[in-house]
Design a protein around this motif. Structure first.
Motif, PDB file in Angstrom:
ATOM      1  N   UNK A  27       0.849  -1.218   0.590  1.00  0.00           N
ATOM      2  CA  UNK A  27       0.040   0.150   0.080  1.00  0.00           C
ATOM      3  C   UNK A  27       0.896   1.314  -0.125  1.00  0.00           C
ATOM      4  N   UNK A  28       1.905   1.274   0.418  1.00  0.00           N
ATOM      5  CA  UNK A  28       3.009   2.565   0.345  1.00  0.00           C
ATOM      6  C   UNK A  28       3.488   2.115  -0.201  1.00  0.00           C
ATOM      7  N   UNK A  29       3.881   1.382  -1.157  1.00  0.00           N
ATOM      8  CA  UNK A  29       4.902   1.617  -2.795  1.00  0.00           C
ATOM      9  C   UNK A  29       3.557   2.035  -3.316  1.00  0.00           C
ATOM     10  N   UNK A  30       2.211   1.709  -3.196  1.00  0.00           N
ATOM     11  CA  UNK A  30       1.721   2.478  -3.827  1.00  0.00           C
ATOM     12  C   UNK A  30       1.120   3.713  -4.368  1.00  0.00           C
ATOM     13  N   UNK A  31       1.195   4.195  -2.910  1.00  0.00           N
ATOM     14  CA  UNK A  31       1.306   5.302  -2.167  1.00  0.00           C
ATOM     15  C   UNK A  31       2.348   6.367  -3.454  1.00  0.00           C
ATOM     16  N   UNK A  32       3.648   5.743  -2.496  1.00  0.00           N
ATOM     17  CA  UNK A  32       4.996   6.666  -2.981  1.00  0.00           C
ATOM     18  C   UNK A  32       4.642   6.840  -4.427  1.00  0.00           C
ATOM     19  N   UNK A  33       4.566   5.608  -5.720  1.00  0.00           N
ATOM     20  CA  UNK A  33       4.447   5.269  -6.940  1.00  0.00           C
ATOM     21  C   UNK A  33       3.244   6.525  -7.581  1.00  0.00           C
ATOM     22  N   UNK A  34       1.636   7.311  -6.881  1.00  0.00           N
ATOM     23  CA  UNK A  34       1.213   7.519  -7.094  1.00  0.00           C
ATOM     24  C   UNK A  34       1.561   8.991  -6.609  1.00  0.00           C
ATOM     25  N   UNK A  35       1.840   9.282  -5.627  1.00  0.00           N
ATOM     26  CA  UNK A  35       2.847  10.701  -5.585  1.00  0.00           C
ATOM     27  C   UNK A  35       3.587  11.306  -6.584  1.00  0.00           C
ATOM     28  N   UNK A  36       4.238  10.119  -6.999  1.00  0.00           N
ATOM     29  CA  UNK A  36       5.941  10.172  -8.113  1.00  0.00           C
ATOM     30  C   UNK A  36       5.101  10.512  -8.841  1.00  0.00           C
ATOM     31  N   UNK A  37       3.796   9.926  -9.263  1.00  0.00           N
ATOM     32  CA  UNK A  37       3.690  10.416 -10.939  1.00  0.00           C
ATOM     33  C   UNK A  37       2.283  11.490 -11.058  1.00  0.00           C
ATOM     34  N   UNK A  38       1.832  11.615 -10.025  1.00  0.00           N
ATOM     35  CA  UNK A  38       1.092  12.935 -10.506  1.00  0.00           C
ATOM     36  C   UNK A  38       1.907  14.285 -10.270  1.00  0.00           C
ATOM     37  N   UNK A  39       1.347  14.991 -11.134  1.00  0.00           N
ATOM     38  CA  UNK A  39       2.153  16.388 -12.169  1.00  0.00           C
ATOM     39  C   UNK A  39       1.680  17.240 -10.895  1.00  0.00           C
ATOM     40  N   UNK A  40       2.332  17.948 -10.648  1.00  0.00           N
ATOM     41  CA  UNK A  40       2.624  19.178  -9.829  1.00  0.00           C
ATOM     42  C   UNK A  40       1.211  19.926 -10.156  1.00  0.00           C
ATOM     43  N   UNK A  41       0.201  20.336 -11.557  1.00  0.00           N
ATOM     44  CA  UNK A  41      -0.987  21.226 -11.336  1.00  0.00           C
ATOM     45  C   UNK A  41      -1.916  20.598 -11.270  1.00  0.00           C
ATOM     46  N   UNK A  42      -1.492  19.260 -10.858  1.00  0.00           N
ATOM     47  CA  UNK A  42      -3.235  18.893 -10.373  1.00  0.00           C
ATOM     48  C   UNK A  42      -4.120  19.303  -9.039  1.00  0.00           C
ATOM     49  N   UNK A  43      -2.880  19.270  -7.636  1.00  0.00           N
ATOM     50  CA  UNK A  43      -2.701  20.115  -6.374  1.00  0.00           C
ATOM     51  C   UNK A  43      -2.152  21.831  -6.256  1.00  0.00           C
ATOM     52  N   UNK A  44      -2.043  21.562  -7.437  1.00  0.00           N
ATOM     53  CA  UNK A  44      -1.620  23.551  -7.125  1.00  0.00           C
ATOM     54  C   UNK A  44      -3.000  24.753  -6.232  1.00  0.00           C
ATOM     55  N   UNK A  45      -3.856  24.054  -7.323  1.00  0.00           N
ATOM     56  CA  UNK A  45      -4.761  25.096  -6.582  1.00  0.00           C
ATOM     57  C   UNK A  45      -5.423  24.965  -5.230  1.00  0.00           C
ATOM     58  N   UNK A  46      -5.874  23.728  -4.754  1.00  0.00           N
ATOM     59  CA  UNK A  46      -6.001  23.616  -3.293  1.00  0.00           C
ATOM     60  C   UNK A  46      -4.914  23.764  -2.400  1.00  0.00           C
TER      61      UNK A  46
END
Length: 198
Positions: A27-46
């Motif tokens: 689960x942690x591996x999936x979480x870390x991989x997701x945070x690496x692959x998510x582009x910064x623009x996706x969480x920029x506004x919030x």
């Protein structure tokens, strides 16, 4: 600040994930991989909305905190493979001497992780130095902007002073080149040391 924050947080996390593998590791591996692959623009506004509510816009430590969160997953993965290459017999020997878990990490593992920590510090430092989107969004005061944002502001709408821009480009690139040339051997050693588990 970002490199220091990543090294302080990623080192113990990598040690725990390398030595205490359980059911939650996938689960942690999936979480870390997701945070690496998510582009910064996706969480920029919030992220900007939260930081504006907290009054942390135009704060250099706040931007360093964002960088620490951004670069920690990759650093944890890198340092975890490095910890796996350290023989567990060294920790068992320290346990025989009565060392606690914290003492094992601080006195046995951490000194052996220095090449890996230096590699992480260099990678994070270079990424933070070259990062543009977060810096231009959260640092809007001319006194706090980073070198990359200042370089971008040198481009005029109707005319550009190319001599000034080239001089600024040299000033921006020169520290990065010097750091890499001076620490090249240690950087390569740190990258290859955790590649093979002994």
């Amino acid at each position: 600040m970002a490199a220091l924050g990543v090294c302080i947080t990623a080192a113990p996390c990598a040690y725990v994930l390398a030595r205490q593998q359980g059911r939650g590791w996938r689960v942690l591996t999936f979480y870390f991989m997701a945070t690496i692959t998510v582009p910064v623009q996706l969480y920029l506004y919030p992220l900007y909305f939260i930081f504006a509510k907290l009054g942390l816009v135009n704060s250099i430590p706040a931007v360093a905190l964002i960088y620490t969160a951004m670069f920690s997953p990759f650093s944890i993965f890198l340092l975890r493979t490095y910890v796996l290459s350290i023989p567990y017999a060294l920790e068992e020997a320290s346990e025989v001497d009565g060392a606690t878990a914290w003492q094992k990490f601080y006195y046995v593992i951490l000194p052996m992780m220095r090449p890996g920590l230096l590699t992480v510090a260099i990678i994070v430092g270079l990424n933070a130095w070259n990062e543009f989107v977060i810096a231009v969004t959260f640092l809007q005061n001319n006194d706090n902007v980073t070198a990359i944002v200042k370089f971008f502001s040198l481009t005029g709408q109707y005319s550009t002073d190319w001599g000034e821009m080239l001089a600024a480009a040299v000033i921006i690139v020169l520290p990065v080149v010097l750091i890499f040339v001076l620490l090249q051997r240690r950087f390569i050693d740190g990258m290859t040391a955790g590649a093979v588990k002994s």
